[in-house]
Design a protein around this motif. Sequence first.
Motif, PDB file in Angstrom:
ATOM      1  N   PHE A  77       0.872  -1.165   0.000  1.00  0.00           N
ATOM      2  CA  PHE A  77       0.000   0.000   0.000  1.00  0.00           C
ATOM      3  C   PHE A  77       0.911   1.218   0.000  1.00  0.00           C
ATOM      4  O   PHE A  77       1.602   1.484   0.982  1.00  0.00           O
ATOM      5  CB  PHE A  77      -0.894  -0.007   1.238  1.00  0.00           C
ATOM      6  N   PRO A  91      -5.771  -4.004   0.726  1.00  0.00           N
ATOM      7  CA  PRO A  91      -5.734  -2.577   0.380  1.00  0.00           C
ATOM      8  C   PRO A  91      -5.705  -2.365  -1.130  1.00  0.00           C
ATOM      9  O   PRO A  91      -4.993  -3.065  -1.855  1.00  0.00           O
ATOM     10  CB  PRO A  91      -4.442  -2.087   1.030  1.00  0.00           C
ATOM     11  N   ARG A  92      -6.499  -1.385  -1.597  1.00  0.00           N
ATOM     12  CA  ARG A  92      -6.595  -1.092  -3.020  1.00  0.00           C
ATOM     13  C   ARG A  92      -5.793   0.151  -3.381  1.00  0.00           C
ATOM     14  O   ARG A  92      -5.671   1.074  -2.563  1.00  0.00           O
ATOM     15  CB  ARG A  92      -8.053  -0.838  -3.409  1.00  0.00           C
ATOM     16  N   THR A  95      -7.463   3.513  -2.734  1.00  0.00           N
ATOM     17  CA  THR A  95      -7.455   4.034  -1.373  1.00  0.00           C
ATOM     18  C   THR A  95      -6.158   4.781  -1.063  1.00  0.00           C
ATOM     19  O   THR A  95      -6.129   5.648  -0.187  1.00  0.00           O
ATOM     20  CB  THR A  95      -7.702   2.895  -0.375  1.00  0.00           C
ATOM     21  N   GLU A  96      -5.099   4.461  -1.783  1.00  0.00           N
ATOM     22  CA  GLU A  96      -3.873   5.255  -1.653  1.00  0.00           C
ATOM     23  C   GLU A  96      -4.161   6.709  -2.017  1.00  0.00           C
ATOM     24  O   GLU A  96      -3.639   7.638  -1.384  1.00  0.00           O
ATOM     25  CB  GLU A  96      -2.784   4.696  -2.556  1.00  0.00           C
ATOM     26  N   CYS A  99      -5.745   8.584   0.818  1.00  0.00           N
ATOM     27  CA  CYS A  99      -4.746   9.034   1.796  1.00  0.00           C
ATOM     28  C   CYS A  99      -4.022  10.291   1.325  1.00  0.00           C
ATOM     29  O   CYS A  99      -3.757  11.204   2.118  1.00  0.00           O
ATOM     30  CB  CYS A  99      -3.749   7.911   2.077  1.00  0.00           C
ATOM     31  N   THR A 117     -11.111   0.528  10.086  1.00  0.00           N
ATOM     32  CA  THR A 117      -9.697   0.570   9.680  1.00  0.00           C
ATOM     33  C   THR A 117      -9.206  -0.684   8.971  1.00  0.00           C
ATOM     34  O   THR A 117      -8.266  -0.629   8.183  1.00  0.00           O
ATOM     35  CB  THR A 117      -8.805   0.882  10.894  1.00  0.00           C
ATOM     36  N   SER A 119      -7.079  -3.442   7.851  1.00  0.00           N
ATOM     37  CA  SER A 119      -5.650  -3.712   8.021  1.00  0.00           C
ATOM     38  C   SER A 119      -4.903  -2.558   8.662  1.00  0.00           C
ATOM     39  O   SER A 119      -3.733  -2.700   9.022  1.00  0.00           O
ATOM     40  CB  SER A 119      -5.011  -4.012   6.665  1.00  0.00           C
ATOM     41  N   CYS A 121      -4.374   0.290   7.014  1.00  0.00           N
ATOM     42  CA  CYS A 121      -3.564   0.944   5.980  1.00  0.00           C
ATOM     43  C   CYS A 121      -3.782   2.453   5.929  1.00  0.00           C
ATOM     44  O   CYS A 121      -2.822   3.215   5.749  1.00  0.00           O
ATOM     45  CB  CYS A 121      -3.798   0.303   4.621  1.00  0.00           C
ATOM     46  N   ILE A 122      -5.030   2.913   6.089  1.00  0.00           N
ATOM     47  CA  ILE A 122      -5.277   4.355   6.051  1.00  0.00           C
ATOM     48  C   ILE A 122      -4.695   5.025   7.286  1.00  0.00           C
ATOM     49  O   ILE A 122      -3.944   6.004   7.188  1.00  0.00           O
ATOM     50  CB  ILE A 122      -6.788   4.646   5.936  1.00  0.00           C
ATOM     51  N   THR A 125      -0.829   4.955   7.366  1.00  0.00           N
ATOM     52  CA  THR A 125      -0.257   5.828   6.349  1.00  0.00           C
ATOM     53  C   THR A 125      -0.359   7.291   6.770  1.00  0.00           C
ATOM     54  O   THR A 125       0.612   8.055   6.666  1.00  0.00           O
ATOM     55  CB  THR A 125      -0.963   5.621   4.999  1.00  0.00           C
ATOM     56  N   ASN A 182     -13.390   4.482   4.734  1.00  0.00           N
ATOM     57  CA  ASN A 182     -13.679   3.692   3.530  1.00  0.00           C
ATOM     58  C   ASN A 182     -14.595   2.559   3.985  1.00  0.00           C
ATOM     59  O   ASN A 182     -14.170   1.424   4.166  1.00  0.00           O
ATOM     60  CB  ASN A 182     -12.387   3.148   2.928  1.00  0.00           C
TER      61      ASN A 182
END
Length: 277
Positions: A77, A91-92, A95-96, A99, A117, A119, A121-122, A125, A182
């Motif tokens: 990610f 994670p897609r 979605t990066e 962020c 939340t 994983s 990842c948001i 990050t 998300n």
Amino acid sequence: MTQPRDLWNRLTPLYEEREARAVVLLLLEERFGLSMADLYCGGVDSLTEDEKAQLEQCMRRLEGAEPVQYVVGTAWFGNRQFRVNPHVLIPRPETEELCRIVARQAPVHPDILDIGTGSGCIAITLALEIPDSRVEAWDLSEEALCTARENALLLKASVAFSHTDALHPPHDTGRWDVIVSNPPYVCRSEAGQMDRHVLEHEPHTALFVDDDDPLLFYRHIARYARLALRQSGKLFFEINAEKSEETVRLLTATGFCDVTTLPDPFGKPRFVHCRLP
């Protein structure tokens, strides 16, 4: 000698050849440390008998449409690698971009909440990318929170995790500068359009909402944010592109201003942000 093509040809019933090739190469690199150069020099045959048995087991999982990220246990990610498992969504790339949008618009020294939340990842990050941010993340799944905490530890991110239901949030007032989410937004009627590796393996509770209430999570989170954000606080969502206009109307009716949609890399309205007056 085992040829790399022999492996990805096994996946062509599930994927187009280019994607099958990418899946196998990712498996061999992440799980067995084999580069493309290694493969064409007989790298698969150089594996130990135990490693060959592991490879065969992994290939059978892939042939069963299990996502390669679950098979290897990790997903990238941005420029960070996260642990993933069937308790969390993979994670897609879209979605990066969410962020990046949040990081560009966040105030200095922000208090940030990530709702749902997974994983982590948001939340992780944002904690690492926004200086002096204080980040909290909620999820209803204890298994997801365990994964998120593990990722925060591995990536050395300071995030406070909480077992909290987005549909029954606490009665907070003026607590956050930024709320981001998300949430589940795929209508169950859309399931037939999804790939097997998503539909059969990723957690449905993190994906789907009922068709008769597609904005369920957006409504509850917006109501919470209306009170829990500080003055001029900002709310960010990843959304169902087919429900973008409805989402904008919902946020406007809830009392937010400057409601704006933004496209994903494919040009679809995938993100919305707004603020309190």
